[in-house]
Enzyme design. Structure first.
Site, short mmCIF file in Angstrom:
data_model
loop_
_atom_site.label_atom_id
_atom_site.label_comp_id
_atom_site.label_asym_id
_atom_site.label_seq_id
_atom_site.Cartn_x
_atom_site.Cartn_y
_atom_site.Cartn_z
N THR A 225 0.85 -1.20 0.00
CA THR A 225 0.00 0.00 0.00
C THR A 225 0.88 1.24 0.00
OG1 THR A 225 -1.88 -1.01 1.08
CG2 THR A 225 -1.49 1.29 1.61
N GLY B 221 -10.54 -2.76 3.14
CA GLY B 221 -9.50 -2.73 4.17
C GLY B 221 -9.54 -1.45 4.98
N ASP B 222 -8.44 -1.17 5.65
CA ASP B 222 -8.37 0.00 6.54
C ASP B 222 -8.09 1.31 5.81
OD1 ASP B 222 -5.81 -1.25 5.94
OD2 ASP B 222 -4.93 0.32 7.20
N THR C 250 -2.07 -5.50 7.68
CA THR C 250 -3.33 -6.25 7.63
C THR C 250 -4.46 -5.34 8.12
OG1 THR C 250 -2.07 -8.23 8.10
CG2 THR C 250 -4.46 -8.40 8.32
N1 ASP Z 1 -3.74 -2.17 4.61
C1 ASP Z 1 -4.09 -2.71 3.34
C2 ASP Z 1 -5.36 -3.49 3.44
O1 ASP Z 1 -5.53 -4.22 4.38
C3 ASP Z 1 -3.05 -3.61 2.77
C4 ASP Z 1 -1.67 -3.00 2.67
O2 ASP Z 1 -1.24 -2.26 3.56
O3 ASP Z 1 -0.97 -3.31 1.70
O4 ASP Z 1 -6.16 -3.38 2.55
#
Ligand code: ASP
Length: 346
Positions: free
Chosen positions: A209, A239-240, A262
């Protein structure tokens, strides 16, 4: 007549001053970016690939910094930096996004303005070249914070954005990775599990990300994040990154934050907003607050290798904690010092 004009001028001095730059327009500027956390170590990289990653990080950093230097807003700087990384197939955002379980690219992004606490975000968009730009449009042009899927894409078109064909987002590397994850799933008879992926051209594994936090000449902070999510995620999974307060947050009174890892753990901890809360409510500095969330709370909840974050306060102090082996990261601080780093020991 002359005296009338004179008295008008004296009466409305504020109006004539309104066009002048605000008194804080000379605030020191700074920017920090990330391109994902993961288990990257020197043995996983060829010198050539390492140089390529560093070059894109540098290019993104400098694109954002150029906006700040010209007196531009932190929001525009964040967008400029993230756009460069979205356009690079090396990172898991825009072109280069990972695939869902059913072989699609579904992207999430968010941007937040620390001066007004306004925010915009999009989730599960499939045809947007630069999701961060669409997030900004949601913030600027709608009364909403988060638009998803088809609604978000129709809104994009209404704003003159061209939808990209799915083929634009296809990269062989990400496709192969999904096939591997699917095989693994079949072999182990395991329930569908989303996973980290390897970075193109390397044996490093991680998230990928991208995100940015910037501080402009007015002393205002902004933060943004853009992602393809996790390889083999369930379609429709969000996601977050586009959840304000989880993977993205900015408040000029405290800090700007962008996370990578995650997402489920980040959401459950309200990680980005919690860093700000520790600063505002407990008087912690940005480094201590970010460390608490990433190195302790995140580890306690999800274990090691769950991710990292970048954070910056209104004085330009920068934190870049990660509980993984490395994190693609870079910054230009308030003294103009430029740093690009990947590994833990840098
Ligand atoms: N945080 C992102 C998600 O869970 C993934 C990432 O950081 O690559 O969608």
């Amino acid at each position: 007549m002359r005296s009338l004009l004179c008295s008008l001028f004296l009466f409305f001095p504020v109006a004539s001053m309104a066009a002048a730059p605000p008194v804080t327009a000379n605030h020191p500027i700074a920017i920090v970016i990330h391109g994902g956390a993961g288990t990257m170590s020197r043995k996983d990289m060829t010198p050539q690939m390492e140089a390529e990653y560093r070059a894109v990080l540098k290019q993104a950093l400098e694109a954002g910094y150029a906006v700040l230097k010209q007196g531009g807003e932190s929001l525009d700087a964040v967008q400029a930096a993230i756009r460069v990384m979205e356009d690079s197939p090396l990172f898991n955002a825009g072109k280069g996004s990972v695939f869902t379980h059913n072989g699609k690219n579904e992207m999430d992004a968010a941007i937040m303005d620390g001066s007004s606490l306004k925010a915009g975000a999009v989730a599960a968009v499939e045809h947007i070249k630069n999701p961060i730009d669409l997030a900004r449009l949601v913030m600027d042009k709608t009364p909403h914070v988060l638009l998803v899927g088809q609604g978000a894409e129709e809104f994009a078109q209404s704003q003159g954005m061209t939808l990209m064909p799915a083929s634009y987002f296809f990269t062989q590397h990400r496709w192969d990775e999904l096939q591997k994850a699917l095989e693994e799933e079949k072999k182990n008879d395991a329930p569908q599990a989303s996973s980290q992926h390897s970075y193109p051209g390397t044996a490093a594994r991680g998230y990928g990300t991208v995100g940015a936090v910037a501080l402009d000449r007015r002393g205002q902070l902004a933060a943004g994040t853009s992602t393809g999510g996790l390889t083999n995620k369930y379609y429709g999974r969000v996601g977050d990154s586009p959840i304000i307060g989880a993977g993205t947050y900015a408040n000029s009174q405290s800090c700007g934050v962008s996370g990578t890892g995650t997402g489920e753990f980040f959401i459950r901890l309200s990680l980005a907003k919690s860093i700000s809360d520790l600063m505002l409510l407990k008087g912690m500095g940005v480094v201590q607050a970010a460390d608490q969330l990433v190195m302790h709370d995140l580890v306690d909840l999800g274990g090691k290798d769950t991710g990292g974050a970048i954070a910056m306060d209104h004085d330009g102090n920068i934190a870049m904690p990660f509980n993984t082996e490395g994190m693609y990261r870079a910054y230009i601080d308030t003294h103009g010092k430029e740093v690009v780093e990947i590994y833990q020991d840098e």
